[in-house]
Design an enzyme around this catalytic site. Structure first.
Site, PDB file in Angstrom:
ATOM      1  N   ARG A 147       0.845  -1.188   0.000  1.00 35.54           N
ATOM      2  CA  ARG A 147       0.000   0.000   0.000  1.00 35.54           C
ATOM      3  C   ARG A 147       0.879   1.237   0.000  1.00 35.54           C
ATOM      4  O   ARG A 147       1.800   1.325   0.823  1.00 35.54           O
ATOM      5  CB  ARG A 147      -0.900   0.003   1.239  1.00 35.54           C
ATOM      6  CG  ARG A 147      -1.999   1.038   1.203  1.00 35.54           C
ATOM      7  CD  ARG A 147      -2.675   1.196   2.552  1.00 35.54           C
ATOM      8  NE  ARG A 147      -1.940   2.112   3.409  1.00 35.54           N
ATOM      9  CZ  ARG A 147      -2.389   2.571   4.594  1.00 35.54           C
ATOM     10  NH1 ARG A 147      -3.561   2.180   5.040  1.00 35.54           N
ATOM     11  NH2 ARG A 147      -1.658   3.402   5.300  1.00 35.54           N
ATOM     12  N   TYR A 159      -2.172  11.376   8.485  1.00 38.97           N
ATOM     13  CA  TYR A 159      -2.138   9.975   8.911  1.00 38.97           C
ATOM     14  C   TYR A 159      -2.048   9.055   7.699  1.00 38.97           C
ATOM     15  O   TYR A 159      -2.790   9.211   6.741  1.00 38.97           O
ATOM     16  CB  TYR A 159      -3.397   9.651   9.713  1.00 38.97           C
ATOM     17  CG  TYR A 159      -3.348   8.295  10.360  1.00 38.97           C
ATOM     18  CD1 TYR A 159      -2.765   8.115  11.602  1.00 38.97           C
ATOM     19  CD2 TYR A 159      -3.857   7.179   9.712  1.00 38.97           C
ATOM     20  CE1 TYR A 159      -2.696   6.872  12.192  1.00 38.97           C
ATOM     21  CE2 TYR A 159      -3.794   5.928  10.294  1.00 38.97           C
ATOM     22  CZ  TYR A 159      -3.215   5.790  11.536  1.00 38.97           C
ATOM     23  OH  TYR A 159      -3.147   4.549  12.116  1.00 38.97           O
ATOM     24  N   ASP A 211      -5.063   3.771  -0.069  1.00 38.67           N
ATOM     25  CA  ASP A 211      -6.135   3.991   0.915  1.00 38.67           C
ATOM     26  C   ASP A 211      -6.503   5.476   0.931  1.00 38.67           C
ATOM     27  O   ASP A 211      -5.648   6.331   1.178  1.00 38.67           O
ATOM     28  CB  ASP A 211      -5.626   3.555   2.299  1.00 38.67           C
ATOM     29  CG  ASP A 211      -6.715   3.566   3.366  1.00 38.67           C
ATOM     30  OD1 ASP A 211      -7.829   4.045   3.075  1.00 38.67           O
ATOM     31  OD2 ASP A 211      -6.434   3.109   4.491  1.00 38.67           O
ATOM     32  N   HIS A 213      -8.866   6.694   2.980  1.00 41.38           N
ATOM     33  CA  HIS A 213      -9.291   7.014   4.354  1.00 41.38           C
ATOM     34  C   HIS A 213     -10.621   7.785   4.402  1.00 41.38           C
ATOM     35  O   HIS A 213     -10.770   8.722   5.201  1.00 41.38           O
ATOM     36  CB  HIS A 213      -8.208   7.798   5.102  1.00 41.38           C
ATOM     37  CG  HIS A 213      -7.132   6.934   5.680  1.00 41.38           C
ATOM     38  ND1 HIS A 213      -7.330   6.105   6.743  1.00 41.38           N
ATOM     39  CD2 HIS A 213      -5.838   6.781   5.323  1.00 41.38           C
ATOM     40  CE1 HIS A 213      -6.201   5.466   7.018  1.00 41.38           C
ATOM     41  NE2 HIS A 213      -5.293   5.836   6.167  1.00 41.38           N
ATOM     42  N   GLU A 237      -9.016   1.841  -1.566  1.00 42.14           N
ATOM     43  CA  GLU A 237      -9.620   1.503  -0.269  1.00 42.14           C
ATOM     44  C   GLU A 237     -10.318   2.710   0.345  1.00 42.14           C
ATOM     45  O   GLU A 237      -9.791   3.827   0.301  1.00 42.14           O
ATOM     46  CB  GLU A 237      -8.504   1.007   0.657  1.00 42.14           C
ATOM     47  CG  GLU A 237      -8.927   0.758   2.081  1.00 42.14           C
ATOM     48  CD  GLU A 237      -7.750   0.326   2.955  1.00 42.14           C
ATOM     49  OE1 GLU A 237      -6.700  -0.067   2.401  1.00 42.14           O
ATOM     50  OE2 GLU A 237      -7.882   0.388   4.177  1.00 42.14           O
ATOM     51  N   GLU A 263     -13.376  -1.612   7.055  1.00 42.03           N
ATOM     52  CA  GLU A 263     -12.580  -1.855   8.266  1.00 42.03           C
ATOM     53  C   GLU A 263     -13.289  -1.362   9.529  1.00 42.03           C
ATOM     54  O   GLU A 263     -12.959  -1.803  10.617  1.00 42.03           O
ATOM     55  CB  GLU A 263     -11.190  -1.231   8.141  1.00 42.03           C
ATOM     56  CG  GLU A 263     -11.176   0.277   8.054  1.00 42.03           C
ATOM     57  CD  GLU A 263      -9.783   0.831   7.758  1.00 42.03           C
ATOM     58  OE1 GLU A 263      -9.115   0.302   6.840  1.00 42.03           O
ATOM     59  OE2 GLU A 263      -9.360   1.769   8.430  1.00 42.03           O
ATOM     60  N   ARG A 284     -13.436  -5.547   4.080  1.00 48.87           N
ATOM     61  CA  ARG A 284     -12.270  -5.370   4.960  1.00 48.87           C
ATOM     62  C   ARG A 284     -12.561  -5.612   6.436  1.00 48.87           C
ATOM     63  O   ARG A 284     -11.811  -5.177   7.298  1.00 48.87           O
ATOM     64  CB  ARG A 284     -11.723  -3.953   4.765  1.00 48.87           C
ATOM     65  CG  ARG A 284     -11.391  -3.635   3.335  1.00 48.87           C
ATOM     66  CD  ARG A 284      -9.929  -3.391   3.096  1.00 48.87           C
ATOM     67  NE  ARG A 284      -9.347  -2.535   4.092  1.00 48.87           N
ATOM     68  CZ  ARG A 284      -8.377  -2.914   4.936  1.00 48.87           C
ATOM     69  NH1 ARG A 284      -7.911  -4.135   4.902  1.00 48.87           N
ATOM     70  NH2 ARG A 284      -7.891  -2.059   5.813  1.00 48.87           N
ATOM     71  N   GLU A 340      -4.156  -7.567   5.537  1.00 47.35           N
ATOM     72  CA  GLU A 340      -3.299  -6.434   5.923  1.00 47.35           C
ATOM     73  C   GLU A 340      -2.426  -6.858   7.111  1.00 47.35           C
ATOM     74  O   GLU A 340      -2.898  -7.520   8.035  1.00 47.35           O
ATOM     75  CB  GLU A 340      -4.164  -5.235   6.323  1.00 47.35           C
ATOM     76  CG  GLU A 340      -3.358  -3.983   6.640  1.00 47.35           C
ATOM     77  CD  GLU A 340      -4.238  -2.802   7.054  1.00 47.35           C
ATOM     78  OE1 GLU A 340      -5.364  -3.031   7.539  1.00 47.35           O
ATOM     79  OE2 GLU A 340      -3.793  -1.656   6.885  1.00 47.35           O
ATOM     80  N   TRP A 403     -11.899  11.200   7.608  1.00 47.19           N
ATOM     81  CA  TRP A 403     -10.555  10.750   7.226  1.00 47.19           C
ATOM     82  C   TRP A 403     -10.509   9.243   7.282  1.00 47.19           C
ATOM     83  O   TRP A 403     -11.401   8.628   7.832  1.00 47.19           O
ATOM     84  CB  TRP A 403      -9.482  11.345   8.124  1.00 47.19           C
ATOM     85  CG  TRP A 403      -9.446  10.734   9.478  1.00 47.19           C
ATOM     86  CD1 TRP A 403     -10.262  11.051  10.521  1.00 47.19           C
ATOM     87  CD2 TRP A 403      -8.600   9.685   9.938  1.00 47.19           C
ATOM     88  NE1 TRP A 403      -9.955  10.286  11.581  1.00 47.19           N
ATOM     89  CE2 TRP A 403      -8.942   9.435  11.282  1.00 47.19           C
ATOM     90  CE3 TRP A 403      -7.559   8.951   9.329  1.00 47.19           C
ATOM     91  CZ2 TRP A 403      -8.305   8.472  12.034  1.00 47.19           C
ATOM     92  CZ3 TRP A 403      -6.930   7.983  10.081  1.00 47.19           C
ATOM     93  CH2 TRP A 403      -7.301   7.747  11.422  1.00 47.19           C
TER      94      TRP A 403
HETATM   95 MG   LIG Z   1      -7.709   1.634   5.771  1.00 45.83          MG
END
Ligand SMILES: [Mg+2]
Length: 403
Positions: A147, A159, A211, A213, A237, A263, A284, A340, A403
């Site tokens: 990633r 981040y 990603d 976010h 992602e 996630e 995820r 991951e 985010w």
């Molecule tokens: Mg993520």
């Protein structure tokens, strides 16, 4: 067999972990992860005050019944705190059942469907050259999937893009939430340049992931997906927040870019539309936040009908216990996609002796009875809970944003 005690252990060997230990009258015990990053103590109270008293004296072998008892019986269904508490208990019960059977957990899930579990790791950098160097370094360490994230020029690192995200001692995590700055119009033209540079330098034989976010709107994500198509990413992602699952239809209408999300999902109901309408390619969810092994299996079995593959969340705050459960599920299900894996601090490994192993981009569940992860309570005592939060993000004018 009867449950005689349920301990909740909180410790911070670099990150805070909430660990459940279910003890039985026959000497067997099981371990579970119930960590919710930044909200740890809410799960501790939920478990100690509302779950443990209900389970003392019950048969630990009735895993599905206890899962339903905690899910339906609370009246208040779903949500991260409830489902992490259920997950902690559920992992411990599967651990006990597999130990009693003297089998590794994956054998109780139907046995192996594959020889090894492919992982992806993260690379972040302050500029494109730094990210290219980082990806090349991981390729040399055997990674087949990586990633890649880059900071936006003119803005402080956010981040996931700073080089320290995967480092020990918590990376960007602070005692109170830090505030970061986000600007979509500066980000959108930058990302295709990153992946163009990566393909030029590391070639096409590696899976590249990115990603977002949850930082975009559906039409912005659609634009990004189209712009990234020439570079054939493994996935894009968390392109948008997924409370409104319909939003993914807009992205899908515009791009063939594979999509991943989930996630922060806790149950199959959080992704029912995304999966049944085939609006995503990878789901995820991870054992600790989606109701344990039992919850994860329900979601992945449902996803398998719709060509959606698994991709368990696995940052440093998903403890080695949940990682172990994920690996056993990963190796057993037919629709595995990727896992991951950020790795852990040395102190975390000292606290959680485990049978699973990592080598050159791939994980193995190990052959120990149970899920193979234990907790050393004497080591845990050396690392008391330390308040820590993820950052929040604001636009350049001060508006709070996703985010
Ligand atoms: Mg993520």
């Amino acid at each position: 067999m009867k449950i005689t005690d349920i301990k909740v252990i909180v410790a911070s060997p670099g990150r805070n972990f909430v660990t459940v230990k279910v003890v039985t009258d026959e000497g067997l015990y099981g371990i579970g992860d119930a960590t919710v990053n930044g909200r740890e103590k809410a799960v501790v109270a939920y478990l100690q005050d509302h779950v443990a008293p209900c389970l003392i004296g019950r048969d630990p072998g009735r895993i599905e019944d206890i899962w339903q008892y905690l899910y339906k019986g609370a009246y208040w269904r779903r949500g991260p705190i409830t489902m992490a508490a259920i997950a902690g208990i559920d992992m411990a019960l599967w651990d006990i059942k597999a130990k009693a059977a003297i089998m590794p957990l994956y054998q109780l899930l139907g046995g192996r469907s594959r020889e090894r579990v492919m992982v992806y790791k993260h690379v972040g950098g302050l500029d494109i050259a730094e990210v290219v160097d980082g990806v090349q370094a991981l390729r040399e360490q055997g990674l087949d999937a990586i990633r890649a994230q880059v900071s936006i020029p003119g803005l402080p690192p956010i981040y996931g893009t700073g080089p320290s995200t995967d480092q020990a001692a918590g990376g960007m995590v602070q005692a109170l939430p830090t505030e970061e700055v986000w600007a979509t119009h500066k980000y959108l033209p930058l990302v295709p340049k990153l992946f163009e540079a990566l393909r030029d330098n590391v070639g096409w034989d590696v899976h590249l992931l990115h990603d977002v976010h949850h930082r975009l709107t559906p039409i912005e994500a659609a634009r990004l997906g189209k712009d990234l198509e020439p570079f054939r990413l493994f996935w894009l992602e968390d392109a948008i927040p997924a409370e409104l699952q319909d939003g993914f239809r807009i992205i899908r209408q515009h791009t063939t870019q594979p999509l991943a999300v989930g996630e922060i999902f806790n149950t199959v109901w959080d992704c029912q539309q995304l999966i049944s309408e085939q609006l995503i390619d990878y789901i995820r969810v991870t054992s600790v936040h989606a109701g344990g092994v039992t919850g994860l299996k329900k979601i992945f079995d449902f996803a398998s009908i719709y060509h959606v593959r698994s991709a368990c969340h696995g940052p440093m705050d998903v403890s080695p216990v949940a990682m172990g459960c994920n690996i056993h599920v990963d190796v057993a299900i037919p629709n595995f996609g990727i896992q991951e894996y950020s790795g852990y601090t040395e102190a975390t490994h000292d606290m959680f002796p485990c049978a699973w192993s990592y080598e050159r981009g791939y994980l193995q569940p190990g052959e120990a009875p149970g899920h193979g992860v234990d907790i050393d309570e004497a080591v845990a005592e050396k690392y008391p809970y330390a308040p820590a939060y993820l950052p929040v993000a604001r636009l350049e004018d001060g508006t709070l944003t996703s985010w």
